[in-house]
Motif scaffolding. Structure first.
Motif, PDB file in Angstrom:
ATOM      1  N   LYS A 114       0.822  -1.212   0.000  1.00 25.65           N
ATOM      2  CA  LYS A 114       0.000   0.000   0.000  1.00 25.65           C
ATOM      3  C   LYS A 114       0.857   1.263   0.000  1.00 25.65           C
ATOM      4  O   LYS A 114       0.571   2.228  -0.712  1.00 25.65           O
ATOM      5  CB  LYS A 114      -0.906  -0.025   1.232  1.00 25.65           C
ATOM      6  CG  LYS A 114      -1.783   1.199   1.386  1.00 25.65           C
ATOM      7  CD  LYS A 114      -2.757   1.010   2.550  1.00 25.65           C
ATOM      8  CE  LYS A 114      -2.004   0.813   3.858  1.00 25.65           C
ATOM      9  NZ  LYS A 114      -2.925   0.685   5.015  1.00 25.65           N
ATOM     10  N   ASN A 115       1.956   1.278   0.772  1.00 19.72           N
ATOM     11  CA  ASN A 115       2.774   2.480   0.912  1.00 19.72           C
ATOM     12  C   ASN A 115       3.714   2.701  -0.262  1.00 19.72           C
ATOM     13  O   ASN A 115       4.037   3.840  -0.592  1.00 19.72           O
ATOM     14  CB  ASN A 115       3.593   2.411   2.206  1.00 19.72           C
ATOM     15  CG  ASN A 115       2.794   2.846   3.411  1.00 19.72           C
ATOM     16  OD1 ASN A 115       2.694   4.028   3.701  1.00 19.72           O
ATOM     17  ND2 ASN A 115       2.233   1.880   4.111  1.00 19.72           N
ATOM     18  N   VAL A 116       4.152   1.594  -0.892  1.00 25.32           N
ATOM     19  CA  VAL A 116       5.169   1.734  -1.927  1.00 25.32           C
ATOM     20  C   VAL A 116       4.576   1.693  -3.329  1.00 25.32           C
ATOM     21  O   VAL A 116       4.969   2.475  -4.200  1.00 25.32           O
ATOM     22  CB  VAL A 116       6.250   0.640  -1.782  1.00 25.32           C
ATOM     23  CG1 VAL A 116       7.289   0.756  -2.892  1.00 25.32           C
ATOM     24  CG2 VAL A 116       6.902   0.732  -0.425  1.00 25.32           C
ATOM     25  N   ASN A 131      12.402  -0.244   5.904  1.00 29.31           N
ATOM     26  CA  ASN A 131      13.040   0.843   5.163  1.00 29.31           C
ATOM     27  C   ASN A 131      12.044   1.812   4.547  1.00 29.31           C
ATOM     28  O   ASN A 131      12.451   2.885   4.082  1.00 29.31           O
ATOM     29  CB  ASN A 131      13.930   0.274   4.047  1.00 29.31           C
ATOM     30  CG  ASN A 131      15.315  -0.097   4.539  1.00 29.31           C
ATOM     31  OD1 ASN A 131      16.116   0.767   4.871  1.00 29.31           O
ATOM     32  ND2 ASN A 131      15.587  -1.391   4.601  1.00 29.31           N
ATOM     33  N   GLU A 132      10.757   1.442   4.490  1.00 26.90           N
ATOM     34  CA  GLU A 132       9.792   2.252   3.763  1.00 26.90           C
ATOM     35  C   GLU A 132       8.777   2.977   4.632  1.00 26.90           C
ATOM     36  O   GLU A 132       8.250   4.003   4.236  1.00 26.90           O
ATOM     37  CB  GLU A 132       9.030   1.371   2.756  1.00 26.90           C
ATOM     38  CG  GLU A 132       9.868   0.903   1.588  1.00 26.90           C
ATOM     39  CD  GLU A 132      10.281   2.064   0.687  1.00 26.90           C
ATOM     40  OE1 GLU A 132       9.608   3.106   0.689  1.00 26.90           O
ATOM     41  OE2 GLU A 132      11.303   1.924  -0.008  1.00 26.90           O
ATOM     42  N   MET A 133       8.471   2.474   5.798  1.00 21.35           N
ATOM     43  CA  MET A 133       7.348   3.000   6.554  1.00 21.35           C
ATOM     44  C   MET A 133       7.638   4.393   7.111  1.00 21.35           C
ATOM     45  O   MET A 133       8.772   4.723   7.465  1.00 21.35           O
ATOM     46  CB  MET A 133       6.979   2.046   7.693  1.00 21.35           C
ATOM     47  CG  MET A 133       6.531   0.684   7.192  1.00 21.35           C
ATOM     48  SD  MET A 133       5.216   0.775   5.939  1.00 21.35           S
ATOM     49  CE  MET A 133       3.852   1.366   6.956  1.00 21.35           C
ATOM     50  N   PRO A 134       6.601   5.244   7.209  1.00 17.93           N
ATOM     51  CA  PRO A 134       6.777   6.593   7.759  1.00 17.93           C
ATOM     52  C   PRO A 134       6.861   6.548   9.284  1.00 17.93           C
ATOM     53  O   PRO A 134       6.102   5.829   9.943  1.00 17.93           O
ATOM     54  CB  PRO A 134       5.510   7.321   7.296  1.00 17.93           C
ATOM     55  CG  PRO A 134       4.486   6.242   7.160  1.00 17.93           C
ATOM     56  CD  PRO A 134       5.221   5.008   6.715  1.00 17.93           C
ATOM     57  N   TYR A 135       7.780   7.308   9.817  1.00 19.62           N
ATOM     58  CA  TYR A 135       7.964   7.351  11.268  1.00 19.62           C
ATOM     59  C   TYR A 135       7.770   8.757  11.841  1.00 19.62           C
ATOM     60  O   TYR A 135       8.232   9.065  12.925  1.00 19.62           O
ATOM     61  CB  TYR A 135       9.358   6.833  11.630  1.00 19.62           C
ATOM     62  CG  TYR A 135       9.482   5.329  11.536  1.00 19.62           C
ATOM     63  CD1 TYR A 135       9.314   4.520  12.659  1.00 19.62           C
ATOM     64  CD2 TYR A 135       9.749   4.723  10.313  1.00 19.62           C
ATOM     65  CE1 TYR A 135       9.429   3.134  12.564  1.00 19.62           C
ATOM     66  CE2 TYR A 135       9.867   3.342  10.210  1.00 19.62           C
ATOM     67  CZ  TYR A 135       9.698   2.554  11.338  1.00 19.62           C
ATOM     68  OH  TYR A 135       9.812   1.187  11.246  1.00 19.62           O
ATOM     69  N   ILE A 138      13.324   2.975   9.353  1.00 18.62           N
ATOM     70  CA  ILE A 138      13.729   2.941  10.760  1.00 18.62           C
ATOM     71  C   ILE A 138      15.118   3.521  10.995  1.00 18.62           C
ATOM     72  O   ILE A 138      15.394   4.052  12.065  1.00 18.62           O
ATOM     73  CB  ILE A 138      13.629   1.494  11.300  1.00 18.62           C
ATOM     74  CG1 ILE A 138      13.646   1.506  12.832  1.00 18.62           C
ATOM     75  CG2 ILE A 138      14.736   0.610  10.719  1.00 18.62           C
ATOM     76  CD1 ILE A 138      13.192   0.218  13.463  1.00 18.62           C
ATOM     77  N   GLU A 139      16.011   3.438   9.999  1.00 18.62           N
ATOM     78  CA  GLU A 139      17.346   4.015  10.172  1.00 18.62           C
ATOM     79  C   GLU A 139      17.252   5.540  10.259  1.00 18.62           C
ATOM     80  O   GLU A 139      17.869   6.168  11.128  1.00 18.62           O
ATOM     81  CB  GLU A 139      18.261   3.605   9.020  1.00 18.62           C
ATOM     82  CG  GLU A 139      19.682   4.150   9.116  1.00 18.62           C
ATOM     83  CD  GLU A 139      20.526   3.495  10.197  1.00 18.62           C
ATOM     84  OE1 GLU A 139      21.654   3.978  10.432  1.00 18.62           O
ATOM     85  OE2 GLU A 139      20.065   2.505  10.810  1.00 18.62           O
TER      86      GLU A 139
END
Length: 869
Positions: free
Chosen positions: A150-152, A188-192, A199-200
Motif C-alpha cells: 500500500k505504501n510503496v 526501510n519504507e514506513m513513515p515514522y 527505521i534508520e
C-alpha cells in the motif's frame, strides 16, 4: 355432514400445503440457482478483474527502492551532520543491521503472524469484513506485506478496487520475496513521523544513533509510530501519545512471549526518560554543511544529492566544531556591550588544506543579526592581517628581516584623481628606524605602506592570488580598486581563504587547496571519489615562508606593542599569528597557528556598524582564536617548524640591520643565503675634527688629527616620486629628525676648514714593500670633501695610467730592482694630493747594486696596456 366437511377441509388443506411446499421448493431452488450463478459469476468476474488488473498494476519488483534515499553528510569520524533530501529523509539499512528489539516490536504490534501467513491474516480479514458490513469502514486486516504494498506501490485512497489491487500485489510480493526480505523492505519504507521514512532515518532523527543500536525502550517507541506517525511523533509536543502507544507495544511483546513481565515494567519506567533529539540537533555544523552541499551540487547535480542516497564523508571534526561554536558564542556574549555582536571562525590543517571546523556566526538560528549568513565566506576587509603577504613579497625581491624602514609621518600620492594618502599608525606613535622583523611583528602601518610602494602593488597581488586569495586577482579591475592602502586591509577577502593563505607560511611555502570532502560513496557503497592528502603547490620558497612564520611567532619582537604576555603567546609552542583591525573598527581579525593547525577568527557586526572598542591581542578576535587553537592543538600530533637548510644566521646591528660592527649593540637574524647585509651605511663612526666637531677631511685623517664619534645617517629614496619631484620620504625623515634630541641623529655635514681637504693613500703595495713579484696590482684610495675628478699613476717619474672614476687600480709589470711609485689625486676645486712610495721588485726596497762602469743603461719599466676606465 359436519364430519364430511371436516374431512373435506382437511383434504383441501393437505393438498394446498403440498402445493404450497412445492411452490416454496421451486423458489428455493431458483434462489439457490441464482446464488450459484452469482458465485460462479463472482468468481469468474473476480478472476477476470484480477487478470485485467494484473496488466495495469506496477511490477512487484518496484517495491525495492533504488532511488529517493537521502544523502548523508558525515564528519571525518562518521558522525551524521545532516541528511539532504527532497521531501522524505530515507536511509537504507540491511535487516541484520536493525536491532532485534525493533524487529520483534514491529512484528508484535503490526502483524504477529507475519512469519506464518502467506500475506493475509484470516482473523484480520474477518475484522475487515465486519468493519465493512457493520461500520461502513474500509480498515483492518492489513499485514506487514499489505502495508508495504500500500505504501510503496499503490495510492493511499480507500476503495474496494484498491483493496483488490493490494490483494493481487501482496500475493506477487509474497511469492517473489522471502519474509526477511519483506520485513527489511517494510522497515526501510514506513513513515515514522515528519520527514523520517524508514527505521534508520527514524533512529538518527529521534535518537542520533543507528537502528542497530536501538534499546528496547527506543525500539517500542519507534515501532508504534507507523500506525499514526503524525499523531504519535515525539515532535508533536504531547509525550503521552507516543509513550501510551509504546506501552501498548510492550504489552504485545510480553503477550507474544518476546519479553518477560519484569522486562516490560523496566522498559516502561524508561520511556519517559528516553532522550529525544531536538530538531536543531538534526542540523549540525550548519554553515559547513551548506558549504559542502554547494560543492556536491556543483559536482553531481541537485537531484542526485537530494535523492541519490550518497554518503559524503567530510573533513570536519565534529568535536572541534562544537567546541569552536561554543567558544565563539561565549566570547561574543562577553563583549556585546561593546557593540560586538557576531563572530566567525575556521580551523584548517595546514599540511592538507582540510577544513576541520567552520563557524559562520555566533548562532545559526538567530534572526536578529542574520545568523544564517556564513561570515567565514563573506567579503570583509582584513586590516593588518594582510601585511604578511606584503612582507613575503619583499623577501622574494631580496629584502630581508633586518631591512631598515623609517617609521615617520610620510605623504604618499593618492593615485589618479585622488588626494594625497597620509597613513597613520594604530597607536598614533612613530618609532623612527624600524627593521622589517619588528615592523611586521608589531603591525606598524607606515613601514608596511612603504614596503608595498617598494615592491609594487602588482607583485603583492600576484603573491596574494598565488596564496589562494581569489578576491585579489592581479587584474586591471583589481588594480583600479586598490592602492597603497591594500597592505592595511584595503582589499576585501574571505576568512576561509585568508586562513588557508597563512597555511603556506607553516607548510614550507606550499599552498594546499581547501578540502571539505574526504570521500563520496553511492548507495551500494561504491566509492565515487576519494581525496588523498596532497603536498600542495610551491608558491613560496621554504626559506621565505619560514622567515615570515618566524617573525609572526616572535613574542619578543612584538612585545613593544603587544607586551610579552598577550593572548597571542602560546607557552611552549611556536605559533605564527597576526592580528588585524580596520581603521573604522568594523572588522577585527586574528589568524595564526602551527603545522598542526591554523585558526582564523573574525569579529564585528553583520550590519557593518563600528565596534565601540577593540584591542588586538587583548579583546575581540584574540580570545576566541587562543581558545580554539588550544582546543585544536590538544588533539593533534606536535609538529614544529623546521628551519630550512637555505637559511643562515648572522649578527646585525641592533638599529641599522646591517652587519654588526665596532662593538655596537647587535642581535642575531636569519637570512636566505646570499642576502646577508654588508657594511653599515647608517650606523657609523664618523671622523670629526678635534677643534670644531665637524667632519675631518681626508688630509686631517691622514695626519691623525681627528676623533671618532657614533652617528646615524638615515636616507630613503621615494619610489613614488615622479622625475624632478621632491623626495617626500626623505622630507618625512628630516621633519621627524627635528623632533629628536639624541645627538647621534644629527651627524655633521660640513668639513673642517683646512688648506687641503683631499688625500690619496696607497692600498697596495705599501711603502717600503720588498721582494715583490714582477707583476702586481697598484691600488689607491682617494678622498676629498668634494668630488674626485682625476687620479694619475706614475712609475719612476713616468705617467702610466689616468682615472676619472673608481676603481683606482692598475696591473704593473716591472723589472727586478728598486722603483718609485706615485699617485696624484685632483678634486673639482683643483685641490691636489700626492703620495709617493719606494718598493723593491725581487730585492729589498733599499737595495743598492754594485757599480759597473761597463754596464749599459737599461729601462726599468715594461710598458703595460692602459685600458679605459
Amino acid at each position: 355432514m359436519a364430519r364430511w366437511k371436516r374431512v373435506k377441509r382437511y383434504r383441501y388443506n393437505q393438498g394446498f400445503s403440498k402445493y404450497r411446499n412445492k411452490i416454496k421448493s421451486t423458489k428455493l431452488l431458483t434462489v439457490a440457482k441464482l446464488i450459484f450463478i452469482g458465485v460462479v459469476l463472482g468468481v469468474v468476474g473476480f478472476f477476470v478483474i484480477v487478470t485485467v488488473l494484473s496488466f495495469t498494476l506496477p511490477p512487484p519488483d518496484q517495491i525495492i527502492r533504488r532511488e529517493g534515499f537521502s544523502t548523508k553528510i558525515l564528519d571525518r569520524n562518521g558522525e551524521v551532520l545532516y541528511d539532504i533530501f527532497t521531501d522524505q529523509k530515507r536511509t537504507k539499512v540491511a535487516l541484520e543491521n536493525v536491532s532485534d528489539w525493533a524487529k520483534k516490536a514491529t512484528i508484535s504490534i503490526e502483524d504477529k503472524n507475519f512469519y506464518s501467513h502467506q500475506g493475509f491474516d484470516p482473523t484480520g480479514y474477518v475484522r475487515a469484513v465486519f468493519n465493512i458490513i457493520f461500520r461502513g469502514k474500509l480498515q483492518g486486516g492489513s499485514t506487514l506485506t499489505q502495508q508495504l504494498v500500500k505504501n510503496v506501490l499503490l495510492s493511499p485512497e480507500r476503495t474496494v478496487l484498491r483493496k483488490i489491487k493490494e490483494f493481487i500485489l501482496t500475493i506477487q510480493v509474497e511469492q517473489r520475496y522471502s519474509k526477511d526480505e519483506i520485513l527489511e523492505l517494510y522497515l526501510n519504507e514506513m513513515p515514522y513521523g515528519g520527514t523520517a521514512f524508514g527505521i534508520e532515518a527514524a533512529a538518527e532523527t529521534y535518537y542520533g544513533n543507528s537502528a542497530k543500536d536501538l534499546s528496547l525502550a527506543q525500539s517500542v517507541i519507534l515501532a508504534g509510530l507507523p500506525q499514526r506517525p503524525s499523531y504519535y511523533s515525539p515532535y508533536t509536543g504531547d509525550s503521552s501519545a507516543y509513550i501510551g502507544r509504546a506501552e501498548s507495544v510492550l504489552r504485545r511483546l510480553r503477550e507474544d512471549g518476546y519479553i518477560t513481565l519484569e522486562q516490560e515494567e523496566e522498559a516502561k519506567s524508561q520511556l519517559g526518560t528516553v532522550e529525544i533529539k531536538s530538531r536543531d540537533a538534526l542540523f549540525r555544523a550548519p554553515h559547513f554543511v551548506q558549504y559542502v552541499q554547494r560543492e556536491m551540487e556543483n559536482r553531481y547535480g541537485e537531484s542526485v544529492i537530494e535523492s541519490g542516497g550518497l554518503k559524503v564523508t567530510t573533513t570536519l571534526d565534529l568535536d572541534l566544531q562544537e567546541a569552536a561554536q561554543k567558544i565563539v558564542a561565549e566570547e561574543i556574549n562577553k563583549v556585546e556591550s561593546l557593540n560586538i555582536t557576531n563572530g566567525a571562525a575556521v580551523v584548517t590543517n595546514p599540511q592538507t588544506g582540510e577544513i576541520l571546523a567552520m563557524v559562520g556566526s555566533k548562532d545559526f538560528n538567530a534572526k536578529d543579526y542574520d545568523g544564517q549568513v556564513n561570515v567565514a565566506m563573506s567579503l570583509r576587509q582584513p586590516g593588518s592581517a594582510i601585511k604578511p603577504v606584503t612582507y613575503v613579497t619583499a623577501l622574494k625581491k631580496g629584502y630581508t628581516a633586518s631591512t631598515l624602514i623609517m617609521d615617520v609621518p610620510t605623504t604618499f600620492p593618492g593615485g589618479v584623481g585622488q588626494s594625497d594618502y597620509n597613513p597613520v599608525n594604530y597607536d598614533g606613535k612613530y618609532r623612527g628606524p624600524v627593521q622589517l622583523r619588528y615592523a611586521l611583528a608589531n603591525s606598524i602601518n607606515l613601514p608596511a605602506v612603504k614596503m608595498l610602494a617598494l615592491v609594487g602593488i602588482q607583485d603583492v597581488l600576484e603573491t596574494a592570488y598565488d596564496l589562494g586569495l581569489s578576491t585579489l586577482e592581479p587584474t586591471n579591475d583589481t588594480l583600479s580598486r586598490v592602492g597603497l592602502s591594500l597592505t592595511l586591509g584595503g582589499g576585501e577577502v574571505r576568512l576561509l581563504e585568508l586562513t588557508n593563505a597563512y597555511n603556506a607560511f607553516v607548510n614550507t611555502g606550499r599552498r594546499t587547496d581547501l578540502v571539505a570532502i574526504l570521500k563520496v560513496e553511492d548507495i551500494t557503497g561504491r566509492v565515487l571519489e576519494k581525496n588523498e592528502p596532497k603536498a600542495g603547490r610551491q608558491v613560496l620558497t621554504s626559506e621565505e615562508a619560514y622567515i615570515i612564520a618566524d617573525i609572526l611567532a616572535d613574542n619578543e619582537a612584538r612585545s613593544a606593542v603587544f607586551g610579552t604576555n598577550s593572548l597571542l603567546n602560546i607557552s611552549g609552542k611556536k605559533v605564527a599569528v597576526k592580528t588585524g583591525t580596520t581603521n573604522d573598527k568594523r572588522d577585527n581579525w586574528t589568524v595564526g597557528g602551527s603545522p598542526d593547525g591554523m585558526v582564523g577568527v573574525w569579529v564585528g557586526n553583520n550590519d557593518n556598524s563600528a565596534m565601540k572598542q577593540v584591542a588586538s591581542g587583548v579583546s575581540g578576535a584574540s580570545p576566541i582564536w587562543r581558545r580554539i587553537l588550544l582546543e585544536a592543538l590538544e588533539k593533534r600530533q606536535s609538529n614544529t617548524l623546521e628551519q630550512p637548510d637555505g637559511l643562515i644566521s648572522a649578527s646585525v646591528d641592533l638599529v641599522s640591520g646591517y652587519r654588526s660592527h665596532d662593538g655596537y649593540p647587535s642581535r642575531t637574524e636569519i637570512f636566505i643565503k646570499g642576502t646577508q647585509p654588508g657594511d653599515d651605511s647608517v650606523h657609523q663612526k664618523l671622523k670629526v675634527c678635534r677643534s670644531d666637531g665637524k667632519l675631518a677631511t681626508p688630509s686631517d685623517v691622514a695626519k691623525g688629527d681627528y676623533n671618532e664619534k657614533e652617528y646615524f645617517t638615515f636616507k630613503e629614496e621615494d619610489p613614488t616620486a615622479p622625475p624632478g619631484e621632491p623626495n617626500r620620504w626623505q622630507e618625512g625623515i628630516l621633519n621627524w629628525l627635528t623632533t629628536q634630541s639624541d645627538e647621534r641623529y644629527h651627524p655633521p655635514s660640513d668639513y673642517c676648514g683646512t688648506q687641503n681637504p683631499i688625500n690619496v693613500e696607497f692600498v697596495s703595495p705599501r711603502d717600503r714593500d720588498s721582494n715583490l713579484p714582477g707583476t702586481f696590482k697598484m691600488k689607491v684610495t682617494a678622498d676629498s670633501s668634494t668630488k674626485i675628478t682625476l687620479v694619475e699613476f706614475e712609475v719612476d717619474g713616468i705617467k702610466v695610467r689616468s682615472f676619472d672614476g673608481l676603481p683606482y687600480e692598475h696591473d704593473l709589470t716591472l723589472e727586478k730592482g728598486v722603483h718609485a711609485l706615485a699617485a696624484i689625486a685632483y678634486d673639482e676645486k683643483n685641490n691636489t694630493s700626492n703620495r709617493k712610495i719606494a718598493i723593491g721588485v725581487g730585492v729589498a726596497w733599499d737595495f743598492l747594486p754594485s757599480p759597473s762602469p761597463t754596464a749599459p743603461p737599461s729601462s726599468t719599466l715594461s710598458p703595460s696596456p692602459s685600458p679605459a676606465p
